[in-house]
Scaffold this active site. Structure first.
Site, PDB file in Angstrom:
ATOM      1  N   ARG A 262       0.854  -1.189   0.000  1.00 27.93           N
ATOM      2  CA  ARG A 262       0.000   0.000   0.000  1.00 27.93           C
ATOM      3  C   ARG A 262       0.891   1.241   0.000  1.00 27.93           C
ATOM      4  O   ARG A 262       1.391   1.680   1.030  1.00 27.93           O
ATOM      5  CB  ARG A 262      -0.929   0.021   1.218  1.00 27.93           C
ATOM      6  CG  ARG A 262      -1.910   1.190   1.175  1.00 27.93           C
ATOM      7  CD  ARG A 262      -3.023   1.000   2.197  1.00 27.93           C
ATOM      8  NE  ARG A 262      -2.578   1.212   3.567  1.00 27.93           N
ATOM      9  CZ  ARG A 262      -3.316   0.947   4.648  1.00 27.93           C
ATOM     10  NH1 ARG A 262      -4.518   0.397   4.488  1.00 27.93           N
ATOM     11  NH2 ARG A 262      -2.863   1.167   5.852  1.00 27.93           N
TER      12      ARG A 262
ATOM     13  N   SER B 141     -12.800  -3.386   0.793  1.00 20.54           N
ATOM     14  CA  SER B 141     -13.029  -2.910   2.153  1.00 20.54           C
ATOM     15  C   SER B 141     -14.513  -2.679   2.386  1.00 20.54           C
ATOM     16  O   SER B 141     -15.235  -2.233   1.492  1.00 20.54           O
ATOM     17  CB  SER B 141     -12.284  -1.591   2.388  1.00 20.54           C
ATOM     18  OG  SER B 141     -10.892  -1.773   2.275  1.00 20.54           O
TER      19      SER B 141
ATOM     20  N   LYS C  97      -4.705   6.167   9.647  1.00 17.20           N
ATOM     21  CA  LYS C  97      -5.519   6.574   8.507  1.00 17.20           C
ATOM     22  C   LYS C  97      -6.771   7.255   9.025  1.00 17.20           C
ATOM     23  O   LYS C  97      -7.450   6.732   9.911  1.00 17.20           O
ATOM     24  CB  LYS C  97      -5.893   5.342   7.667  1.00 17.20           C
ATOM     25  CG  LYS C  97      -6.607   5.658   6.359  1.00 17.20           C
ATOM     26  CD  LYS C  97      -6.854   4.370   5.587  1.00 17.20           C
ATOM     27  CE  LYS C  97      -7.534   4.638   4.257  1.00 17.20           C
ATOM     28  NZ  LYS C  97      -7.807   3.389   3.520  1.00 17.20           N
TER      29      LYS C  97
END
Length: 486
Positions: free
Chosen positions: A311, A383, A412
């Site tokens: 990521r 997700s 995040k």
């Protein structure tokens, strides 16, 4: 949390009305109160007679309930008469909580669900709708409310102050399609149509929706949850007598009850075709680190990890550097038998590099070329953080789903509250066995056993590895956690 209030009729066989509402809320862990607006003569074969309660008695009952505090949400169902409707309207007009109105006009056998003049009743009902945050008509009710004019979501929304859920149980075809619109977005919720209808579906639907609104969910998540519960309730309907079965208000939902959700333009004619399933994962996912660069991918594969996600944060690398990083990570995965290296977000580069798979957020599902990903043979992870997002993920038939954040995370910025273990266990049961479930968000070594106990297939971590004082030691501790390398 306080209580929810149902204002509706009484069904002697407990298939609909206040008892169905209270049962649905009890199954959700919510407290309920009730004010009866009408007594009915009915059984499993249908409604025979409605006897409205005196309007003054309804008014006094509503005021008495308020002495115990303001409700967290109000659900209005059968009201029985125009006089009762006016009292209910005066009551909800001064409430500040969500108000859900299920505009019950007639039973499924055609028997009117109210007494007195039909025109006066309809006029009073429209007065109530102006104070509704969500209105949940079925197709026949929508036609009556719109004076047999074409049924459109904007026309229905003009009757109320909030959102509309147009239920599709009375429609045709192999799927039952509900439309949800709040003036900003429109969604199509679809599930297989069960061959035998059940009594009380509208009551359970609107009760669950009201319960979700009381908990702070938006109308799309509330409607998705209601759709799941009603589908499960029909599948597990209770038999009581020779007529229709009763919707099971406390049914246990699983993957067979998940609806699909498509963000849509109202009036889109065609039902989207069922999505071809993405290829399954090559093996157990197990421990699933999420790391920022290819060097970490190589390191983790060398330590025995077999599922890892690259990521790279948006904007941290130029185009060529990003391409090279993805290619390096993909090559590292190919060199290790059984490795499953997933690329986050950058699906075009993942296809070009021949990656094992990609992971996409909900927003990316609307822009990514899912057909190209399937054609290239890539696996897909999605997700999901809410009931509506679960339905959206189900609509694309991914290789696995991720649920989170399980715990608060500082890595995040999230617009979602942490899921927590109770919700994680429930949602995991809903996804399985159709999809492997990955838990992510704020998980460390101390929390991992509790997360695994929720039945998930995989535990994903970020800082528990990348910010560990001894990353290799942390990895080996996670890998030795049992249950297939979780």
């Amino acid at each position: 949390m306080g209580y929810l209030l149902t204002i509706a009729g009484h069904d002697p066989v407990h298939g609909a009305g206040i008892t169905a509402d209270l049962a649905a809320w009890a199954a959700m862990g919510l407290d309920g109160a009730s004010v009866v607006t009408a007594l009915t003569v009915q059984n499993s074969s249908g409604l025979r007679r409605v006897e409205p309660v005196a309007a003054m008695l309804v008014r006094d009952a509503l005021q008495a309930v308020l002495l115990d505090g303001e409700p967290m949400a109000v659900k209005v169902g059968m009201t029985g008469s125009a006089a009762v409707l006016r009292e209910v309207t005066d009551f909800v007009a001064t409430r500040r909580c969500p108000v859900v109105v299920d505009p019950v006009l007639a039973a499924s056998n055609g028997q009117a669900a109210h007494g007195g003049d039909a025109a006066a009743f309809l006029a009073a009902l429209r007065g109530l709708l102006r104070h509704a945050d969500v209105v949940t008509p079925n197709l026949p009710e929508a036609l009556v409310l719109l004076d047999d004019a074409p049924v459109t979501l904007p026309a229905l929304r003009a009757l109320c102050r909030g959102a509309v859920v147009l239920k599709g149980g009375h429609g045709g075809g192999s799927r039952s399609v509900d439309w949800v619109a709040d003036g900003q977005r429109t969604a199509r919720l679809s599930s297989p149509r069960w061959p035998e209808p059940a009594h009380g579906t509208g009551c359970v639907f609107s009760a669950v929706l009201a319960g979700m609104l009381a908990r702070g969910w938006d109308v799309f998540d509330a409607a998705a949850e209601a759709k799941v519960c009603v589908t499960a309730g029909i599948a597990q309907a209770r038999r009581q007598g020779p007529g229709r079965p009763h919707t099971h208000a406390a049914a246990q939902a699983d993957a067979t009850h998940l609806p699909t959700l498509h963000w849509a333009v109202e009036g889109a004619a065609a039902e989207p075709p069922p999505a071809a399933a993405f290829a399954p994962m090559a093996g157990p996912m197990g421990f699933y680190p999420v790391v920022p660069d290819a060097a970490w991918v190589e390191r983790l594969l060398g330590w025995g990890v077999r599922t890892v996600q690259l990521r790279v944060k948006a904007g941290t690398l130029g185009d060529e550097a990003l391409r090279a990083e993805i290619e390096r990570a993909v090559a590292a995965g190919r060199a290790v038998p059984g490795a499953q290296v997933i690329v986050n977000d950058h699906w075009r580069l993942a296809i070009a590099a021949g990656a094992f798979g990609v992971h996409l957020g909900q927003e990316d599902l609307e822009t990514a070329d899912l057909g190209a990903l399937r054609h290239a043979g890539l696996r897909l992870g999605v997700s999901s953080h809410t009931p509506a997002e679960m339905a959206r993920a189900h609509a694309v038939a991914p290789s696995y789903v991720a649920i989170g954040p399980v715990y608060p995370t500082t890595l995040k910025a999230m617009r979602y509250e942490p899921v927590g273990l109770v919700q994680l266990a429930e949602w995991t049961r809903r996804y399985q066995p159709a999809y492997p479930v990955v838990a992510i968000g704020g998980i460390d070594l101390a929390r991992a056993p509790g997360v695994r106990a929720c039945g998930v297939d995989s535990v994903a971590v970020v800082s528990a590895v990348t910010q560990a004082a001894d990353p290799e030691g942390a990895v080996r501790a996670f890998l030795s956690g049992g249950r297939g390398g979780l």
